[in-house]
Motif scaffolding. Structure first.
Motif, mmCIF file in Angstrom:
data_model
loop_
_atom_site.group_PDB
_atom_site.id
_atom_site.type_symbol
_atom_site.label_atom_id
_atom_site.label_comp_id
_atom_site.label_asym_id
_atom_site.label_seq_id
_atom_site.Cartn_x
_atom_site.Cartn_y
_atom_site.Cartn_z
ATOM 1 N N LYS A 45 0.725 -1.271 -0.194
ATOM 2 C CA LYS A 45 0.070 -0.134 0.145
ATOM 3 C C LYS A 45 0.938 1.279 -0.029
ATOM 4 C CE LYS A 45 -3.507 2.392 2.491
ATOM 5 N NZ LYS A 45 -4.119 2.462 3.904
ATOM 6 N N MET A 48 2.505 1.660 -3.460
ATOM 7 C CA MET A 48 1.478 2.250 -4.496
ATOM 8 C C MET A 48 1.424 3.656 -4.227
ATOM 9 S SD MET A 48 1.058 -0.357 -6.494
ATOM 10 C CE MET A 48 -0.520 -0.031 -7.407
ATOM 11 N N TYR A 52 2.287 6.287 -7.122
ATOM 12 C CA TYR A 52 1.151 7.397 -7.592
ATOM 13 C C TYR A 52 1.709 8.764 -7.568
ATOM 14 C CZ TYR A 52 -3.064 9.865 -7.432
ATOM 15 O OH TYR A 52 -4.114 10.868 -8.006
#
Length: 130
Positions: A45, A48, A52
């Motif tokens: 998480k 990511m 991003y």
């Protein structure tokens, strides 16, 4: 003279706006993180999220130019550079040099702006993240 206010910043042009806005409140030192952050994402998480942010940052930077110009027209923003004699440069805000300076300065308040993750901060009375 009271205890100082210290501003912790990364390499970001907007940091000059923050410094100029709060300099008269007692900001005596600015600690600037010059090197890359040594933070590594600990989970998928976090990884990511990291990817991003890295991918969308250039797009957001381009799309925000008009908004920045609008804010400059609307408000008296001062983008003069931070005086070099106020800046203490460190590779990372998590290294021992930063801790040494914070212990020596014993700030009343630490303000952070556009920094990488900070593991720990010597315990001032207050810390503000903007």
């Amino acid at each position: 003279m009271g205890r100082p206010i210290v501003l912790l910043i990364g390499k970001n042009r907007a940091s000059a706006y923050v410094y100029q806005a709060i300099r008269n409140l007692g900001v005596t030192h600015v600690i600037q993180e010059d090197g890359p952050s040594e933070h590594r994402p600990e989970s998928i998480k976090h990884w990511m999220t990291h990817v991003y942010v890295r991918l969308t940052s250039p797009v957001m930077r381009l799309s925000s130019r008009a908004r920045i110009q609008e804010l400059k027209r609307r408000y008296p923003l001062n983008d003069e550079p931070i005086p070099f004699h106020h800046i203490l440069r460190v590779t990372s805000l998590n290294d021992t040099k930063t801790t040494m300076w914070l212990d020596r300065l014993d700030p009343q308040l630490i303000v952070t702006h556009e920094t990488g993750p900070i593991d720990r901060v010597s315990s001032p009375d207050s810390t503000v993240r903007c």
